[in-house]
Write a protein that holds these residues in place. Structure first.
Motif, mmCIF file in Angstrom:
data_model
loop_
_atom_site.group_PDB
_atom_site.id
_atom_site.type_symbol
_atom_site.label_atom_id
_atom_site.label_comp_id
_atom_site.label_asym_id
_atom_site.label_seq_id
_atom_site.Cartn_x
_atom_site.Cartn_y
_atom_site.Cartn_z
ATOM 1 N N PRO A 1 0.796 -1.227 0.000
ATOM 2 C CA PRO A 1 0.000 0.000 0.000
ATOM 3 C C PRO A 1 0.833 1.285 0.000
ATOM 4 O O PRO A 1 0.299 2.374 -0.152
ATOM 5 N N THR A 2 2.161 1.149 0.150
ATOM 6 C CA THR A 2 3.031 2.322 0.261
ATOM 7 C C THR A 2 3.542 2.746 -1.106
ATOM 8 O O THR A 2 4.162 1.951 -1.830
ATOM 9 N N ILE A 3 3.287 4.006 -1.474
ATOM 10 C CA ILE A 3 3.806 4.563 -2.718
ATOM 11 C C ILE A 3 5.162 5.198 -2.411
ATOM 12 O O ILE A 3 5.239 6.241 -1.774
ATOM 13 N N ALA A 4 6.232 4.542 -2.852
ATOM 14 C CA ALA A 4 7.577 5.021 -2.558
ATOM 15 C C ALA A 4 8.024 6.089 -3.535
ATOM 16 O O ALA A 4 8.711 7.046 -3.159
ATOM 17 N N LEU A 5 7.655 5.930 -4.805
ATOM 18 C CA LEU A 5 7.975 6.903 -5.849
ATOM 19 C C LEU A 5 6.724 7.130 -6.685
ATOM 20 O O LEU A 5 6.028 6.166 -7.046
ATOM 21 N N ASN A 6 6.451 8.395 -7.008
ATOM 22 C CA ASN A 6 5.236 8.720 -7.742
ATOM 23 C C ASN A 6 5.552 9.675 -8.888
ATOM 24 O O ASN A 6 5.717 10.872 -8.679
ATOM 25 N N ASP A 7 5.713 9.110 -10.088
ATOM 26 C CA ASP A 7 5.898 9.916 -11.295
ATOM 27 C C ASP A 7 7.112 10.850 -11.189
ATOM 28 O O ASP A 7 7.028 12.040 -11.458
ATOM 29 N N VAL A 8 8.254 10.270 -10.767
ATOM 30 C CA VAL A 8 9.468 11.056 -10.560
ATOM 31 C C VAL A 8 10.252 11.171 -11.867
ATOM 32 O O VAL A 8 10.478 10.173 -12.559
ATOM 33 N N SER A 9 10.693 12.375 -12.175
ATOM 34 C CA SER A 9 11.526 12.618 -13.346
ATOM 35 C C SER A 9 12.722 13.479 -12.947
ATOM 36 O O SER A 9 12.573 14.425 -12.174
ATOM 37 N N LEU A 10 13.882 13.135 -13.464
ATOM 38 C CA LEU A 10 15.075 13.973 -13.275
ATOM 39 C C LEU A 10 16.141 13.540 -14.272
ATOM 40 O O LEU A 10 16.020 12.506 -14.945
ATOM 41 N N SER A 11 17.194 14.341 -14.364
ATOM 42 C CA SER A 11 18.281 14.026 -15.282
ATOM 43 C C SER A 11 19.619 14.213 -14.581
ATOM 44 O O SER A 11 19.742 14.991 -13.633
ATOM 45 N N VAL A 12 20.615 13.473 -15.040
ATOM 46 C CA VAL A 12 21.967 13.559 -14.512
ATOM 47 C C VAL A 12 22.887 13.899 -15.683
ATOM 48 O O VAL A 12 22.878 13.211 -16.706
ATOM 49 N N VAL A 13 23.656 14.955 -15.520
ATOM 50 C CA VAL A 13 24.539 15.440 -16.571
ATOM 51 C C VAL A 13 25.975 15.065 -16.240
ATOM 52 O O VAL A 13 26.395 15.134 -15.077
ATOM 53 N N GLY A 14 26.743 14.673 -17.242
ATOM 54 C CA GLY A 14 28.144 14.374 -17.030
ATOM 55 C C GLY A 14 28.907 15.611 -16.587
ATOM 56 O O GLY A 14 28.664 16.714 -17.077
ATOM 57 N N GLY A 15 29.823 15.427 -15.624
ATOM 58 C CA GLY A 15 30.615 16.547 -15.160
ATOM 59 C C GLY A 15 29.940 17.409 -14.117
ATOM 60 O O GLY A 15 30.349 18.550 -13.881
ATOM 61 N N GLU A 16 28.875 16.880 -13.459
ATOM 62 C CA GLU A 16 28.233 17.624 -12.379
ATOM 63 C C GLU A 16 27.686 16.671 -11.326
ATOM 64 O O GLU A 16 27.523 15.478 -11.571
ATOM 65 N N VAL A 17 27.426 17.250 -10.157
ATOM 66 C CA VAL A 17 26.866 16.488 -9.041
ATOM 67 C C VAL A 17 25.433 16.950 -8.814
ATOM 68 O O VAL A 17 25.177 18.140 -8.614
ATOM 69 N N LEU A 18 24.497 15.999 -8.849
ATOM 70 C CA LEU A 18 23.098 16.265 -8.536
ATOM 71 C C LEU A 18 22.830 15.796 -7.115
ATOM 72 O O LEU A 18 22.999 14.613 -6.801
ATOM 73 N N ALA A 19 22.440 16.720 -6.235
ATOM 74 C CA ALA A 19 22.093 16.360 -4.857
ATOM 75 C C ALA A 19 20.631 15.942 -4.805
ATOM 76 O O ALA A 19 19.758 16.672 -5.284
#
Length: 503
Positions: free
Chosen positions: A17-35
Motif C-alpha cells: 500500500p506504500t507509494i515510494a515513488l510517484n511519477d518522478v523525473s530527473l536528469s543527470v549530466v556528465g561533469g556535475e553532481v546532482l544532490a
C-alpha cells in the motif's frame, strides 16, 4: 546545459500500500553532481536502488545517453555504467583489496584469472582515489572505514562506471576523511562522471553539488541550481511547511546533581572519567572518532566491562550490570541502530516492549491487547510514522527506526537516557523533531547524555558539553562557553596544552 547522461521519466514504485515513488523525473549530466534531498522515507534510496538495478520500477522509463535503460539487476546496471555506493559498506572484509575491487568484474578470459592485467586495473583505480600506497594484497577488513569507502569508489571505477550514485557516504566518516572524499568526487566530476549524491547535511550539499532535486513523499517537489536557493527554502520543500526552528528551544530547568560517575575506567576506554549529571540536563559528549565517546556510554550503562570506578544515582552506588542499571532508570540508544539497537525483523510493538514485558505477563501469558495498546500510545508519543504497530521495523525509514529506538527507552521508564548519535543518518526535519523531544524529556526532569559528531547540534541543543580525547573526559563547560573551534582544539590538544585539566 549539457545533454543528460542519464534521464528518468515518470518513475513510480509501490511496496504494497506504500507509494515510494510517484511519477518522478530527473536528469543527470556528465561533469556535475546532482544532490538528491528529502526527509527519511521521501523515496531517495528507493530511487537510487531503482537506478542501480536493485529495484525495478512499476512504471516510467530510463535512458543512458538516449538509449533505453532497464537493468535486470545490480550487475546489469554496472554493465551499463551505473554503480551504487551504499551508506552501509558493501565489501567482503576477509578478501584482499584487489579481490574486492575486481569482484564481479568480467575481464577474465576463458575462465582464467589474469592477475597481471587485473593488477594494472587495480593500481590505476587506487591511484585515482588517492590510495596509491595501499597494498593490493592488504585485507579489506583491516582498513579504516574511510579507506573502505574509497575502495567502494575504486570498485565502481574498475567496472567502467560513468554514473556513480552515493547514498549518505559520509555518515560514518570523521571530518578530515569527509574532506578527502569530497576532493575525490570533485576529481570525478572534472573527469566527466555523472554523480547523484544523497546527504542530510545541507553544508555538504553546498560543498559538493551543482544542482538539487527535492523529493517529498515520493514526489518531485523542487529542483534547480544549488546556489539559487537558501537552506530555509530547501527545508520547507522537504517538509512541506515553513520550519521556524531547526534547533527548537524547549525551556527546561536544570535540577540537582543526580548521577555521579567516579573514576570510571574500561579495559581500553574510558580512562578515569568523573562527571556529575543533573536532573533536567542535556549533557553533550564531543570528540573525534575513536576518542572513547561510545565506550563511555557503554561503560556507564555497563554494556562493556568496567575495570575501576563507580556509577551512583541519588547517592546510591549501582551494581555493574545492565539489569541493575536499567532498574536504576538508565536507558541506552546504540549508535549501531541496525546491528544492535533494534530487532529489524520484529514489529514496532515487539521492539518497543523488548525487555519490559512484565507489565503484560501473568501466569506466563502475555496480554497482547494491552501490550499493543500501550506500545501504540508510545509510538504516538514520539510520532512514529508507520502503517501500524505491527509493521516490521526493517520497513521503516531511518528516522522512524530511530524514533522506535527512543520509544523503547521511554517504554522502559528510563529517566537517564544515554543517546549515542541519535540523529545519525536522519533528515533535518526529523532531527528537529528529535531535538524537540529531547528538550521535552529534559523538561520532564530526565537526564540526557548526548554523543554526537555534529558540533552545531551539540552547541545548539546541550546545556553542558564535555570533550573526550584518548579515552579521557578532558574538559567540560556550559554549552554557551564553547565554540566549534574550541571543541576541536580540546579534542586534538595534548595533555601539555590542556595543562592536564579534567572536567
Amino acid at each position: 546545459m549539457k545533454p543528460p547522461l542519464l534521464e528518468i521519466q515518470g518513475i513510480s514504485k509501490r511496496f504494497g500500500p506504500t507509494i515510494a515513488l510517484n511519477d518522478v523525473s530527473l536528469s543527470v549530466v556528465g561533469g556535475e553532481v546532482l544532490a538528491l534531498i528529502g526527509e527519511n522515507g521521501a523515496g531517495k534510496s528507493t530511487l537510487l536502488k531503482t537506478l542501480s538495478g536493485a529495484h525495478r520500477a512499476d512504471s516510467g522509463s530510463m535512458s543512458i545517453e538516449g538509449k533505453p535503460y532497464c537493468p535486470a539487476g545490480p550487475s546489469d546496471a554496472r554493465d551499463h555504467g551505473v554503480a551504487m555506493i551504499y551508506q552501509e559498506l558493501n565489501l567482503a572484509p576477509d578478501l584482499s583489496v584487489e579481490d574486492n575491487i575486481m569482484l564481479g568484474h568480467r575481464g577474465n578470459r576463458g575462465g582464467l584469472l589474469l592477475r597481471s592485467s587485473q593488477r594494472n586495473v587495480v593500481t590505476k583505480v587506487l591511484e585515482t582515489v588517492g590510495l596509491a600506497n595501499l597494498n593490493p594484497r592488504a585485507i579489506v577488513g583491516e582498513q579504516s572505514v574511510a579507506t573502505q569507502q574509497l575502495l567502494e569508489i575504486a570498485r565502481a571505477l574498475a567496472s567502467d562506471a560513468r554514473i556513480i550514485l552515493f547514498d549518505e557516504p559520509t555518515s560514518s566518516l570523521p571530518q578530515k576523511d569527509v574532506a578527502r572524499l569530497f576532493e575525490i568526487i570533485k576529481t570525478l566530476k572534472r573527469s566527466g562522471y555523472g554523480i547523484v549524491y544523497i546527504s542530510h547535511f545541507l553544508e555538504e550539499v553546498r560543498e559538493v553539488a551543482d544542482r538539487y532535486s527535492v523529493l517529498r513523499d515520493g514526489n518531485n517537489v523542487g529542483e534547480g541550481t544549488i546556489d539559487a536557493i537558501t537552506d530555509d527554502q530547501i527545508i520547507s520543500l522537504m517538509v512541506g511547511r515553513d520550519v521556524d526552528e531547526l534547533y527548537p528551544a524547549v525551556p527546561h530547568q536544570i535540577g540537582e546533581a543526580w548521577v555521579d560517575v567516579k573514576e570510571l575506567s574500561g579495559s581500553v576506554s574510558p580512562k578515569r572519567v568523573s562527571v556529575s549529571l543533573h536532573r533536567g540536563e542535556i549533557f553533550g559528549v564531543a570528540g573525534l572518532v575513536g576518542a572513547g565517546r561510545t565506550e563511555l556510554l557503554r561503560s556507564i550503562f555497563s554494556l562493556d566491562a568496567i575495570n575501576a570506578g563507580s556509577v551512583s544515582v541519588a547517592g546510591k552506588k549501582i551494581n555493574d550490570s545492565v539489569r541493575a542499571r536499567m532498574k536504576a532508570g538508565f536507558g541506552m540508544l546504540s549508535e549501531d541502530r541496525k546491528g544492535e539497537g533494534l530487532a529489524q525483523e520484529l514489529s514496532i510493538i515487539e521492539n518497543i516492549t523488548l525487555g519490559s514485558l512484565a507489565p503484560y505477563t501473568k501466569f506466563g501469558f502475555i496480554n497482547l491487547r494491552r501490550r499493543s495498546a500501550v506500545a501504540t500510545e508510545t509510538m504516538k508519543r514520539v510520532e512514529v510514522k508507520a502503517v501500524s504497530g505491527h509493521q516490521r521495523v526493517s520497513e521503516l525509514s531511518g528516522g522512524n527506526q530511530q524514533k522506535v529506538a527512543i520509544a523503547r527507552i521511554l517504554h522502559q521508564g528510563a529517566d537517564i537516557l544515554m543517546l549515542d548519535e541519535p540523529t545519525k543518518g536522519i533528515d533535518v526535519g526529523t532531527k528537529a523533531e528529535i531535538y524537540r523531544r529531547m528538550g521535552q524529556l529534559a523538561a520532564e526532569g530526565k537526564t540526557l547524555v548526548f554523543v554526537s559528531s555534529y558540533l552545531p547540534e551539540l552547541l545548539s541543543v546541550c546545556d553542558r558539553i564535555g570533550v573526550m580525547a584518548r579515552g579521557e573526559l578532558r574538559e567540560t563547560r556550559d554549552a554557551q562557553d564553547w565554540s566549534e573551534d574550541a571543541i576541536m582544539a580540546a579534542a586534538i590538544a595534548s595533555d601539555e596544552l590542556l595543562g592536564g585539566n579534567g572536567p
